[in-house]
Enzyme design. Structure first.
Site, short mmCIF file in Angstrom:
data_model
loop_
_atom_site.label_atom_id
_atom_site.label_comp_id
_atom_site.label_asym_id
_atom_site.label_seq_id
_atom_site.Cartn_x
_atom_site.Cartn_y
_atom_site.Cartn_z
N ASN A 165 -55.20 -75.90 -42.94
CA ASN A 165 -54.85 -76.17 -41.55
C ASN A 165 -55.01 -74.98 -40.60
OD1 ASN A 165 -52.68 -74.81 -42.66
ND2 ASN A 165 -51.15 -75.93 -41.48
N GLU A 261 -46.16 -68.62 -48.95
CA GLU A 261 -45.73 -69.33 -47.74
C GLU A 261 -46.03 -70.80 -48.01
OE1 GLU A 261 -44.09 -68.06 -45.45
OE2 GLU A 261 -44.48 -65.92 -45.50
N CYS A 295 -47.01 -76.33 -41.06
CA CYS A 295 -45.85 -76.14 -41.94
C CYS A 295 -44.57 -76.05 -41.13
CB CYS A 295 -46.02 -74.90 -42.78
SG CYS A 295 -46.13 -73.42 -41.80
P1 NAP Z 1 -52.82 -76.79 -50.99
O1 NAP Z 1 -53.40 -78.08 -51.40
O2 NAP Z 1 -51.69 -76.22 -51.73
O3 NAP Z 1 -54.03 -75.72 -50.98
C1 NAP Z 1 -53.80 -74.43 -50.48
C2 NAP Z 1 -54.82 -73.49 -51.10
O4 NAP Z 1 -54.57 -73.39 -52.50
C3 NAP Z 1 -56.26 -74.00 -50.99
O5 NAP Z 1 -57.13 -72.90 -50.80
C4 NAP Z 1 -56.49 -74.64 -52.34
O6 NAP Z 1 -57.84 -74.71 -52.72
C5 NAP Z 1 -55.78 -73.66 -53.22
N1 NAP Z 1 -55.41 -74.19 -54.53
C6 NAP Z 1 -55.23 -75.47 -54.91
N2 NAP Z 1 -54.89 -75.53 -56.22
C7 NAP Z 1 -54.87 -74.25 -56.67
C8 NAP Z 1 -54.58 -73.62 -57.93
N3 NAP Z 1 -54.26 -74.33 -59.01
N4 NAP Z 1 -54.66 -72.27 -58.01
C9 NAP Z 1 -55.00 -71.53 -56.93
N5 NAP Z 1 -55.27 -72.05 -55.72
C10 NAP Z 1 -55.20 -73.39 -55.60
O7 NAP Z 1 -52.34 -76.85 -49.46
P2 NAP Z 1 -53.17 -77.38 -48.19
O8 NAP Z 1 -53.33 -78.84 -48.34
O9 NAP Z 1 -54.39 -76.56 -48.03
O10 NAP Z 1 -52.15 -77.03 -47.01
C11 NAP Z 1 -51.09 -77.90 -46.69
C12 NAP Z 1 -49.81 -77.41 -47.34
O11 NAP Z 1 -49.67 -76.01 -47.12
C13 NAP Z 1 -48.59 -78.04 -46.73
O12 NAP Z 1 -47.60 -78.24 -47.72
C14 NAP Z 1 -48.09 -77.00 -45.73
O13 NAP Z 1 -46.70 -77.11 -45.50
C15 NAP Z 1 -48.43 -75.74 -46.45
N6 NAP Z 1 -48.60 -74.67 -45.49
C16 NAP Z 1 -47.62 -73.72 -45.39
C17 NAP Z 1 -47.76 -72.71 -44.45
C18 NAP Z 1 -46.72 -71.63 -44.31
O14 NAP Z 1 -47.02 -70.62 -43.64
N7 NAP Z 1 -45.55 -71.77 -44.89
C19 NAP Z 1 -48.84 -72.66 -43.61
C20 NAP Z 1 -49.82 -73.66 -43.75
C21 NAP Z 1 -49.69 -74.67 -44.69
P3 NAP Z 1 -58.60 -76.14 -52.55
O15 NAP Z 1 -58.67 -76.40 -51.09
O16 NAP Z 1 -59.94 -75.90 -53.19
O17 NAP Z 1 -57.77 -77.15 -53.28
O1 G3P Z 2 -48.87 -74.39 -40.88
C1 G3P Z 2 -49.27 -73.18 -40.32
C2 G3P Z 2 -48.07 -72.33 -40.08
O2 G3P Z 2 -48.38 -71.00 -40.28
C3 G3P Z 2 -47.52 -72.64 -38.70
O3 G3P Z 2 -48.06 -71.79 -37.75
O4 G3P Z 2 -48.08 -70.91 -35.48
O5 G3P Z 2 -48.39 -73.37 -35.83
O6 G3P Z 2 -46.15 -72.32 -36.21
P1 G3P Z 2 -47.66 -72.12 -36.22
#
Ligand code: NAP
Ligand code: G3P
Length: 490
Positions: A165, A261, A295
């Protein structure tokens, strides 16, 4: 495509950055990247092999030794150059975000500009990297013949894994502080978001980082992820993504320091003395921007009963006005979600809420992977939407009888990223804020990560460690103590 990005690809196949050059994988195993907007192939990335991963990490380890000896003022200069290049490429980078992750143009431009600001601020902070000296005789029983000279040193090779995202901003938020601290970086982009991320890698390459200081590894995390995170020459893992994946990485990456995160279920608590227009504006912007795929999105509202009817009416009025459509269209807030798996999941939560008697006020329907802005009132604690992270444009309103009930429900979540409180009473704001089990509490504002020099952290299932420019530099460096044992001059 401007000339600086020409070398990234051969036809529609995107290469990987290795030792300062863009190279093709030997396997020729490709992953097509399709735009969520029209499902058309916009490029292909390479599924790298374990052997290629080994070579990339080995190269990174060697490069890091030289990079750590690079003067901080030179590291800072290169970071500022990267920021310059980003500022020259705002339109080009934003175009890619729009088409690759269906980010509305306003949010795409904001992400790119924010990234330049982030890197520039990091360049400034890097010059303040200091240590300290500690006299031994301040400790009981010691003579004044010892002094500890403490500096900060890099950890080595940092593995940066970013989410779909914010592929540019949340990659740079790892790369820049890691480089500032003297580390090298192995960057594993999100598959959907890889193209955007590879453009960012070229920005750093073009800015003049030495060969091997930043290498990219593309490929599905589910296929190559475990191998990379457990690799013996990875010294730190900086991960942003889902809680499931983050917790998996934490389990298998024995002893490697981590910055995680993860997911969130940020609550907006609205008290009876709140400015309801201010609350409604923030809640709707917080819940639905970028189709709720943030997030820090507002993912539940805990409204005190006495004002709930008025608040709900204001929120409903705003949700009904949200512009839905193509992310290129001016003013669009809600567009197609990143993929069908995400859309299916959001619909599961919507159907569960409907089935258990939630009051559907707006939306609840879907067209392909577009979920129309959805608002539920009278959501019960037996409903999945009260607890699970939809990562889509759906908002549940839970009515509560007291402040303490709001605190209790907020804290019963497995997540603990942010929360926000709407009230005019500072004492009540602090009473609640001090009790919320989250990383950050916003008072009279929606949850948000920025400004990026603030600490940003999740607790419980929302993460581990603290992001934020100085915090990230500190996380990706450590103290080095040299103790001088002084023999008294005779
Ligand atoms: P995701 O499916 O967990 O993927 C995140 C990253 O991890 C991608 O680069 C993914 O690669 C990689 N990945 C997947 N499986 C892995 C493994 N077994 N080992 C190492 N890396 C692996 O998350 P997303 O769909 O991209 O993002 C959405 C989620 O992220 C939501 O839950 C959101 O809340 C969270 N998020 C949190 C924050 C924060 O700052 N707290 C910010 C943004 C998003 P692939 O794409 O190749 O699967
Ligand atoms: O999901 C992305 C997280 O880092 C939120 O960023 O700046 O949209 O609150 P922001």
């Amino acid at each position: 495509m401007s000339s600086k990005f020409q070398e990234l690809k051969n036809g529609i196949v995107y290469k990987n950055l290795f030792n300062g050059n863009w190279i093709e994988s030997n396997t020729k195993k490709l992953i097509d990247i399709k735009s969520p907007i029209n499902n058309k192939i916009i490029g292909s990335i390479q599924q790298m092999t374990k052997e290629e991963v080994d070579k990339s990490i080995e190269n990174s380890k060697k490069a890091q030794k030289l990079w750590s000896d690079t003067p901080i003022n030179e590291r800072s200069r290169i970071l500022n150059k990267a920021a310059d290049i980003i500022e020259e490429s705002v339109e080009e980078l934003s175009d890619i975000l729009v088409i690759e992750i269906a980010k509305d143009r306003k949010s795409a431009v904001s992400e790119v500009k924010r990234t330049a600001d982030f890197i520039r601020f990091t360049a400034d902070v890097s010059k303040q990297l200091e240590g300290e000296t500690i006299p031994g005789d301040s400790f009981p029983g010691m003579k004044n013949n010892k002094i500890s000279v403490v500096t900060r040193v890099p950890l080595g090779v940092v593995l940066a894994i970013s989410p779909f995202n914010y592929p540019i901003n949340l990659s740079a938020s790892k790369i820049a502080p890691a480089l500032a601290a003297g580390n090298s970086v192995i960057l594993k982009p999100p598959t959907q978001g890889s193209i955007s991320t590879l453009y960012l890698a070229q920005v750093f390459n073009e800015a003049g980082i030495p060969s091997g200081v930043l290498n990219t590894i593309t490929g599905r995390g589910s296929e190559i992820g475990d191998y990379i995170v457990t690799h013996k020459d990875i010294d730190f893992i900086n991960f942003t993504g889902s809680t499931d994946v983050g917790q998996h990485i934490s389990k298998i990456s024995t002893m490697k320091p981590l910055l995680l995160e993860l997911g969130g279920k940020d609550a907006a608590i609205v008290l009876d003395d709140a400015d309801l227009d201010e609350a409604a504006d923030n809640i709707v912007a917080g819940a639905y921007s970028y189709s709720g795929q943030r997030c820090t999105a507002v993912k539940r509202v805990l409204a005190i009963d006495s004002i709930a009817d008025k608040l709900v009416a204001k929120i409903k009025e705003r949700v009904e006005k949200l512009k839905v459509g193509h992310p290129e269209e001016e003013g669009v807030v809600v567009s197609t979600l990143i993929n069908s798996k995400s859309a299916d999941f959001v619909m599961e939560l919507i159907d569960d809420a409907k089935g258990k008697g939630a009051n559907l006020l707006v939306g609840g329907n879907r067209k392909d992977n577009l979920i129309y802005p959805t608002l539920f009132d009278n959501v019960g604690l037996d409903m999945r939407i009260a607890w699970e992270e939809p990562f889509g444009p759906v908002l549940p309103i839970i009515r509560v009888k007291s402040i303490d009930e709001a605190i209790k429900i907020s804290n019963e979540s497995t997540y603990g990223l942010q929360g926000c409180i709407f009230t005019k009473n500072i004492d009540r704001a602090f009473y609640i804020a001090n009790k919320l089990e989250v990383g950050t509490v916003q008072v009279n504002n929606k949850p948000e990560r920025g400004p990026d020099h603030f600490p940003f952290l999740g607790v419980k299932a929302s993460g581990m460690g603290t992001q934020g420019i100085r915090y990230s530099i500190e996380a990706m460096s450590r103290p080095k103590a040299i103790v001088l044992n002084l023999n008294k001059a005779n």
